[in-house]
Design an enzyme around this catalytic site. Structure first.
Site, PDB file in Angstrom:
ATOM      1  N   HIS A   1       0.105  71.083-101.775  1.00  0.00           N
ATOM      2  CA  HIS A   1      -0.523  71.983-100.776  1.00  0.00           C
ATOM      3  C   HIS A   1      -1.209  71.164 -99.706  1.00  0.00           C
ATOM      4  O   HIS A   1      -0.994  71.356 -98.501  1.00  0.00           O
ATOM      5  CB  HIS A   1      -1.526  72.884-101.504  1.00  0.00           C
ATOM      6  CG  HIS A   1      -2.341  73.784-100.619  1.00  0.00           C
ATOM      7  ND1 HIS A   1      -2.212  75.164-100.620  1.00  0.00           N
ATOM      8  CD2 HIS A   1      -3.326  73.514 -99.713  1.00  0.00           C
ATOM      9  CE1 HIS A   1      -3.061  75.682 -99.743  1.00  0.00           C
ATOM     10  NE2 HIS A   1      -3.755  74.703 -99.194  1.00  0.00           N
ATOM     11  N   GLU A   2      -2.019  70.173-100.085  1.00  0.00           N
ATOM     12  CA  GLU A   2      -2.748  69.382 -99.083  1.00  0.00           C
ATOM     13  C   GLU A   2      -1.769  68.550 -98.251  1.00  0.00           C
ATOM     14  O   GLU A   2      -1.977  68.394 -97.035  1.00  0.00           O
ATOM     15  CB  GLU A   2      -3.770  68.472 -99.776  1.00  0.00           C
ATOM     16  CG  GLU A   2      -4.867  69.229-100.505  1.00  0.00           C
ATOM     17  CD  GLU A   2      -5.553  70.285 -99.633  1.00  0.00           C
ATOM     18  OE1 GLU A   2      -5.957  71.331-100.183  1.00  0.00           O
ATOM     19  OE2 GLU A   2      -5.664  70.094 -98.409  1.00  0.00           O
TER      20      GLU A   2
ATOM     21  N   HIS B   1      -2.353  77.829 -93.537  1.00  0.00           N
ATOM     22  CA  HIS B   1      -2.212  78.731 -94.670  1.00  0.00           C
ATOM     23  C   HIS B   1      -1.308  79.898 -94.271  1.00  0.00           C
ATOM     24  O   HIS B   1      -1.281  80.297 -93.105  1.00  0.00           O
ATOM     25  CB  HIS B   1      -3.578  79.243 -95.127  1.00  0.00           C
ATOM     26  CG  HIS B   1      -4.427  78.168 -95.716  1.00  0.00           C
ATOM     27  ND1 HIS B   1      -5.670  77.839 -95.231  1.00  0.00           N
ATOM     28  CD2 HIS B   1      -4.184  77.323 -96.742  1.00  0.00           C
ATOM     29  CE1 HIS B   1      -6.175  76.829 -95.939  1.00  0.00           C
ATOM     30  NE2 HIS B   1      -5.277  76.508 -96.861  1.00  0.00           N
TER      31      HIS B   1
ATOM     32  N   HIS C   1      -0.324  70.645 -95.569  1.00  0.00           N
ATOM     33  CA  HIS C   1      -1.246  70.675 -94.408  1.00  0.00           C
ATOM     34  C   HIS C   1      -1.002  69.449 -93.543  1.00  0.00           C
ATOM     35  O   HIS C   1      -0.810  69.565 -92.330  1.00  0.00           O
ATOM     36  CB  HIS C   1      -2.689  70.675 -94.889  1.00  0.00           C
ATOM     37  CG  HIS C   1      -3.231  72.008 -95.271  1.00  0.00           C
ATOM     38  ND1 HIS C   1      -2.925  73.174 -94.601  1.00  0.00           N
ATOM     39  CD2 HIS C   1      -4.066  72.373 -96.284  1.00  0.00           C
ATOM     40  CE1 HIS C   1      -3.552  74.191 -95.170  1.00  0.00           C
ATOM     41  NE2 HIS C   1      -4.251  73.735 -96.193  1.00  0.00           N
TER      42      HIS C   1
ATOM     43  N   TYR D   1      -3.564  82.191 -99.611  1.00  0.00           N
ATOM     44  CA  TYR D   1      -4.824  82.404-100.364  1.00  0.00           C
ATOM     45  C   TYR D   1      -4.532  83.300-101.569  1.00  0.00           C
ATOM     46  O   TYR D   1      -3.593  84.081-101.546  1.00  0.00           O
ATOM     47  CB  TYR D   1      -5.815  83.159 -99.500  1.00  0.00           C
ATOM     48  CG  TYR D   1      -6.596  82.341 -98.485  1.00  0.00           C
ATOM     49  CD1 TYR D   1      -6.503  80.970 -98.375  1.00  0.00           C
ATOM     50  CD2 TYR D   1      -7.454  83.013 -97.614  1.00  0.00           C
ATOM     51  CE1 TYR D   1      -7.240  80.272 -97.438  1.00  0.00           C
ATOM     52  CE2 TYR D   1      -8.196  82.319 -96.657  1.00  0.00           C
ATOM     53  CZ  TYR D   1      -8.086  80.952 -96.592  1.00  0.00           C
ATOM     54  OH  TYR D   1      -8.813  80.278 -95.656  1.00  0.00           O
TER      55      TYR D   1
END
Lengths: 656, 44
Positions: free
Chosen positions: A89-90, A99, A93, A148
């Site tokens: 996930h990071e 997101h 980014h 989220y």
């Protein structure tokens, strides 16, 4: 994020800082392997490139979005961030993804409950308009690992995000693996064509059977069927759920003659790494002495038609279920995988050898398979805080370990799967070092999707830190189980010692465990591996360029400053101190369109500044011109007015 | 072996998401886990 300036090269330089936990380092490398298997993004140790990602242990898990071109771009994997999906996930980014619920069209798909958001956190639910953020033509993805969860930033007990399609309310916020749409967006953003370590996958649903061919010189053939006499009644890919599909390859040894062989060969494959993992499902309804052998046919100048090399025989007696198998290969040249079925026995019967869902990748194979039958039933009927154990597995690292699973969660974690890893030792075991030094144990619940690139398996890793103390004790946690463990009697009556377990009570929710293909044919498959990670305790070497002499364009050779000269000089912004003609001076970092300058690199310039300067000067020239014009106009006006006055005098007594 | 050494739960029994971890660490980042550079901060 829109803008080519935010892209990274497809191979991203990285540097793992010393403060990272060892387990985190191991999981980061596993995350990189997922990127290599499923995308065209690769990672390589920083070797002096201008921009690289520095992974450190910060206070949490965070990253910038996109390549910020700042030289050292930090990405934090702090405590509790060492889950593979958190790391992926990071890095998404860093690759340029925001997101999922911040898309411009977000409100078409979910409702944000503004009154349930913690005070001051509302900004976290901002969206980006579609000239700063692009969805790359991919529909809204509830299953994105960038979404989220429904309770993000809530101020009470009610969800802050309610999906307009209720069925997705518990899907959002999965943090297991890349979703198909995550991968599709990444492929489009970076123009990927294929994963760098992926080689082949085949579920035999198409008649071309993925380019596989019947081998030459055999007496029988593998046949593409949807059902076989003597079993299996269905394929494994779809378990016969869909009419008109569900094919697999079958060699009917029952009707073949003794000694007959059937060769099934993959298409030509071109390895890069020199090691591969062949994984496939095999249904054995053949005779007990019939055999299935795995070969590779390697091609080179000396063997233009390929040379067969035996790898291994798939052992195991016939069983009426599809079984998962792994075969490690070490091919370094163009090759084919060859499945050789042979009828060794005699007689005629219904049955044979069947293959389905073959996957080949340049990755390492999991070491052990633990199959839990009737898993749904086990989950539903095992009381909370009651566990089951895998068999003890002895790893190539020389240690034996077990996985403990609480199908209904450990106390306090109902509705969850809880998983722990234990070291095991038998009386008389020798050769191990205790406490066990730096072995990472990974427990993966396999998503049995036929295609390896589409699997979203759930995995957690723990690492045996030899310095770790047991809670409230001065004993070492990973010490010899004969010292710190309990004695256990195995099902076969043998005794061994089981050490304390390390793992998590919240391995996976039941809801997610029942999704996708985690349970197939009623069974769940755990893939267990122990790897040595002691090499990760060593500091990652810095690129040599920062340590070697540097020659500048003015032909003087500058040597790295002796310590005392540079002590008096402080170079800012990663500048490097050098001795130039006997004087210490700073050499400043330069980017593509920016640079630091000044005696201690304290100033920053950029092409943008030049543009700004040019613009400012031309505007000031314009300003001055306007001023001159205004003044001239006013003067002229005055002059003409005065002139007019003079001529308008009434000549009453002029002549007088 | 002497008395039992207890199992160790790396998550302390809590299923913390990225944002929960950052929030507990008091990081207060944009969207919970995004770091902005100066230009972005100025814009935002």
């Amino acid at each position: 994020i829109i803008g080519d300036e935010y892209r990274w090269p497809k191979t991203i330089p990285y540097y793992m800082e010393d403060d990272l936990e060892i387990n985190a380092k191991g999981v980061i490398l596993k995350a990189f392997e997922q990127y290599r298997l499923k995308t065209c993004i690769d990672f390589k140790p920083w070797s002096g490139e201008a921009n690289y990602i520095s992974i450190f242990k910060g206070g949490g898990c965070f990253s910038s979005v996109g390549n910020r071109r700042v030289g050292k771009q930090s990405l934090s994997i702090g405590s509790n961030c060492d889950r593979i999906a958190t790391i992926e996930h990071e890095f998404l980014h860093a690759l340029g993804f925001w997101h999922e619920q911040s898309r411009a069209d977000r409100d078409d798909y979910v409702n944000i409950m503004w009154d349930r958001i913690s005070e001051g956190k509302e900004h976290n639910f901002n969206t980006y308009n579609d000239n700063t953020s692009s969805s790359l033509g991919v529909p809204y993805d509830y299953g994105s690992m960038m979404h989220y969860s429904k309770n993000a930033f809530r101020n009470g007990t009610e969800p802050t995000i309610v999906t307009k399609i209720p069925a997705f309310s518990d899907v959002i916020g999965q943090r297991m693996e890349f979703s198909d749409s995550d991968l599709l967006k990444l492929h489009r953003l970076y123009n990927c064509t294929q994963g760098s370590t992926f080689l082949d996958s085949c579920d035999f649903e198409r008649e071309n059977i993925c380019g596989m061919i019947q081998g030459q010189g055999d007496k029988a053939d593998w046949v593409r069927v949807a059902k076989a006499d003597g079993g299996p009644n269905t394929d494994y890919s779809n378990m016969g759920k869909c009419t008109g599909s569900g094919y697999f390859m079958h060699f009917s040894t029952g009707t073949a003659n003794t000694g007959d062989t059937a060769l099934l060969e993959s298409r030509l494959l071109y390895p890069k790494r020199g090691y591969q993992c062949l994984q496939f499902f095999y249904y054995n309804s053949a005779g007990p002495s019939d055999s299935l052998k795995i070969h590779v046919r390697e091609y080179d100048n000396a063997n233009p038609n390929g040379k067969l090399r035996f790898i291994k025989t798939i052992d195991g007696s016939p069983q009426d279920l599809w079984q998962l198998h792994h075969v490690s290969l070490d091919v370094k040249k163009k090759f084919r995988v060859v499945f050789q079925g042979t009828k060794e026995g005699s007689g005629t019967f219904a049955g044979g050898q069947s293959l389905d869902d073959i996957n080949l990748s340049e990755t390492t194979c999991p070491e052990f398979i633990w199959r839990v039958k009737n898993f749904s039933h086990v989950m539903e009927n095992t009381p909370t805080n009651t566990s089951i154990f895998s068999p003890p597995f002895t790893s190539k690292e020389g240690y034996t370990f077990q996985m403990e699973l609480y199908p209904s969660g450990k106390a306090g974690s109902p509705g969850e799967l809880s998983a722990y890893a234990h070291l095991v030792a038998r009386e008389g075991d020798t050769g191990q070092i205790w406490p066990c030094p730096w072995k990472q144990i990974t427990m993966m619940l396999m998503d049995q999707h036929p295609h390896i690139q589409k699997r979203m398996s759930n995995q957690r890793s723990v690492t045996t830190d030899p310095n770790m103390k047991a809670t409230d004790s001065d004993r070492f946690f990973w010490d010899d189980p004969r010292k710190v463990g309990v004695e256990v009697t195995h099902t076969d009556g043998s005794k061994y010692f089981r050490g304390p377990g390390s793992g998590t009570a919240v391995y996976l929710t039941h809801l997610r465990a029942k999704s996708r293909d985690f349970i197939k044919g009623g069974d769940a498959i755990f893939l267990l591996t122990m790897e040595d990670v002691s090499h990760l305790t060593v500091t990652q070497p810095l690129p040599s360029t920062t340590q070697q002499p540097v020659t500048t364009a003015v032909t003087t050779t500058v040597t790295t400053a002796p310590i005392n000269l540079c002590l008096s000089v402080q170079c800012l912004n990663n500048g490097v101190c050098m001795v130039d003609e006997g004087k210490a001076a700073c050499r400043c970092v330069v980017g593509d369109d920016w640079w630091y300058y000044g005696d201690s690199c304290q100033y920053k310039g950029s092409i943008m500044d030049k543009t700004t300067l040019a613009l400012a000067s031309s505007l000031s020239v314009l300003g001055v011109m306007l001023l001159v014009t205004a003044v001239s106009v006013i003067c002229l006006k005055k002059k003409y007015k005065k002139h007019a006055n003079n001529s308008s005098v009434v000549m009453e007594n002029i002549s007088a | 072996p002497t008395t039992n050494v207890l199992d160790y739960d790396v998550d302390s029994g809590r299923d913390l998401d990225i944002f929960d971890i950052n929030e507990e660490a008091g990081l207060n980042l944009v969207e919970g886990d995004i770091v902005l550079d100066e230009r972005q901060t100025r814009n935002s």
